[in-house]
Design an enzyme around this catalytic site. Sequence first.
Site, mmCIF file in Angstrom:
data_model
loop_
_atom_site.group_PDB
_atom_site.id
_atom_site.type_symbol
_atom_site.label_atom_id
_atom_site.label_comp_id
_atom_site.label_asym_id
_atom_site.label_seq_id
_atom_site.Cartn_x
_atom_site.Cartn_y
_atom_site.Cartn_z
ATOM 1 N N ILE A 31 0.726 -1.301 0.023
ATOM 2 C CA ILE A 31 0.055 0.051 -0.254
ATOM 3 C C ILE A 31 0.717 1.199 0.030
ATOM 4 O O ILE A 31 0.473 2.601 -0.244
ATOM 5 C CB ILE A 31 -1.031 -0.012 1.167
ATOM 6 C CG1 ILE A 31 -2.115 0.823 1.037
ATOM 7 C CG2 ILE A 31 -0.144 0.545 2.511
ATOM 8 C CD1 ILE A 31 -3.215 0.579 2.184
ATOM 9 N N ASN A 85 11.447 -8.633 6.943
ATOM 10 C CA ASN A 85 11.983 -7.786 8.273
ATOM 11 C C ASN A 85 11.423 -8.593 9.615
ATOM 12 O O ASN A 85 10.506 -9.054 9.578
ATOM 13 C CB ASN A 85 11.347 -6.493 8.299
ATOM 14 C CG ASN A 85 11.682 -5.549 7.439
ATOM 15 O OD1 ASN A 85 12.817 -5.702 6.834
ATOM 16 N ND2 ASN A 85 10.941 -4.992 6.822
ATOM 17 N N GLY A 91 12.326 -3.432 11.804
ATOM 18 C CA GLY A 91 11.424 -3.035 10.839
ATOM 19 C C GLY A 91 9.986 -3.433 10.607
ATOM 20 O O GLY A 91 9.227 -2.854 9.931
ATOM 21 N N GLN A 92 9.699 -4.869 11.509
ATOM 22 C CA GLN A 92 8.639 -5.584 11.067
ATOM 23 C C GLN A 92 7.311 -4.783 11.886
ATOM 24 O O GLN A 92 7.358 -4.494 12.930
ATOM 25 C CB GLN A 92 8.597 -6.868 11.688
ATOM 26 C CG GLN A 92 7.160 -7.700 11.378
ATOM 27 C CD GLN A 92 7.348 -9.014 11.792
ATOM 28 O OE1 GLN A 92 8.277 -9.528 12.359
ATOM 29 N NE2 GLN A 92 6.505 -10.028 11.289
ATOM 30 N N SER A 93 6.487 -4.454 11.001
ATOM 31 C CA SER A 93 5.141 -3.608 11.460
ATOM 32 C C SER A 93 4.087 -4.474 11.307
ATOM 33 O O SER A 93 2.939 -4.345 12.035
ATOM 34 C CB SER A 93 5.076 -2.374 10.737
ATOM 35 O OG SER A 93 5.006 -2.792 9.192
ATOM 36 N N HIS A 98 5.959 -12.103 5.836
ATOM 37 C CA HIS A 98 5.845 -11.742 4.511
ATOM 38 C C HIS A 98 6.998 -11.264 3.952
ATOM 39 O O HIS A 98 7.999 -10.685 4.801
ATOM 40 C CB HIS A 98 4.932 -10.396 4.733
ATOM 41 C CG HIS A 98 5.136 -9.305 5.250
ATOM 42 N ND1 HIS A 98 4.905 -9.110 6.489
ATOM 43 C CD2 HIS A 98 6.016 -7.986 5.010
ATOM 44 C CE1 HIS A 98 5.401 -8.324 7.271
ATOM 45 N NE2 HIS A 98 5.962 -7.481 6.537
ATOM 46 N N HIS A 100 9.200 -8.950 0.919
ATOM 47 C CA HIS A 100 8.948 -7.924 0.178
ATOM 48 C C HIS A 100 9.801 -8.090 -1.157
ATOM 49 O O HIS A 100 11.035 -8.407 -0.771
ATOM 50 C CB HIS A 100 9.673 -6.639 0.870
ATOM 51 C CG HIS A 100 8.909 -6.012 2.063
ATOM 52 N ND1 HIS A 100 8.151 -4.948 2.313
ATOM 53 C CD2 HIS A 100 9.215 -6.489 3.368
ATOM 54 C CE1 HIS A 100 7.764 -4.655 3.499
ATOM 55 N NE2 HIS A 100 8.509 -5.500 4.220
HETATM 56 P P1 5GP Z 1 6.957 -4.806 7.537
HETATM 57 O O1 5GP Z 1 7.042 -3.256 7.925
HETATM 58 O O2 5GP Z 1 5.985 -5.412 8.333
HETATM 59 O O3 5GP Z 1 8.220 -5.217 6.997
HETATM 60 O O4 5GP Z 1 6.054 -4.530 6.463
HETATM 61 C C1 5GP Z 1 4.660 -4.344 6.043
HETATM 62 C C2 5GP Z 1 4.330 -3.561 4.771
HETATM 63 O O5 5GP Z 1 2.838 -3.813 4.829
HETATM 64 C C3 5GP Z 1 4.687 -2.169 4.636
HETATM 65 O O6 5GP Z 1 5.490 -2.026 3.814
HETATM 66 C C4 5GP Z 1 3.326 -1.573 4.452
HETATM 67 O O7 5GP Z 1 3.202 -0.603 3.662
HETATM 68 C C5 5GP Z 1 2.403 -2.849 4.190
HETATM 69 N N1 5GP Z 1 0.959 -2.591 4.429
HETATM 70 C C6 5GP Z 1 0.402 -2.145 5.772
HETATM 71 N N2 5GP Z 1 -0.845 -2.293 5.755
HETATM 72 C C7 5GP Z 1 -1.369 -2.486 4.440
HETATM 73 C C8 5GP Z 1 -2.582 -2.782 3.774
HETATM 74 O O8 5GP Z 1 -3.595 -2.733 4.511
HETATM 75 N N3 5GP Z 1 -2.432 -3.295 2.598
HETATM 76 C C9 5GP Z 1 -1.066 -3.567 1.793
HETATM 77 N N4 5GP Z 1 -1.502 -3.748 0.712
HETATM 78 N N5 5GP Z 1 -0.091 -3.141 2.470
HETATM 79 C C10 5GP Z 1 -0.067 -2.822 3.699
#
Ligand code: 5GP
Length: 112
Positions: A31, A85, A91-93, A98, A100
């Site tokens: 997103i 992550n 940086g995992q949110s 998942h 990237h």
């Molecule tokens: P992380 O920060 O955990 O490595 O990656 C999570 C990713 O999920 C981020 O890059 C963020 O932009 C993406 N993300 C968060 N919420 C959503 C959503 O509702 N839909 C999509 N398609 N991506 C999301």
Amino acid sequence: MADCLFCRIVRREIPAQIVHEDEQALVFKDISPQAPTHLLIVPKKHLGSLLDASDDDRALLGHLQRVACLLAGAGRMSSFRLVTNNGKGAGQSVDHLHYHLLAGRPMQWPPG
Ligand code: 5GP
Ligand code: ZN
């Protein structure tokens, strides 16, 4: 998991731009893209992070990397970055495993 964001996307409770689906995996556009191509490769099975995978998940983990390669090939990505992550400090949110898949611009190293 009921309230997990990516489980909800897998169940189509939240919309996403899906680019690939098979029995084990879903791939959709991030997103908030950090590169011209930014896909999230997600197992349909809920795993909180890579650390939550067990020996029973070996085939699934291999499958996710194969999916990344197939998408890279289909998108003619000669260079790409595949990254997960693991943990807040990295940086995992979103607490659903998942990868990237990033491509389409020069990448820096280390990623910071
Ligand atoms: P992380 O920060 O955990 O490595 O990656 C999570 C990713 O999920 C981020 O890059 C963020 O932009 C993406 N993300 C968060 N919420 C959503 C959503 O509702 N839909 C999509 N398609 N991506 C999301
Ligand atoms: Zn989940």
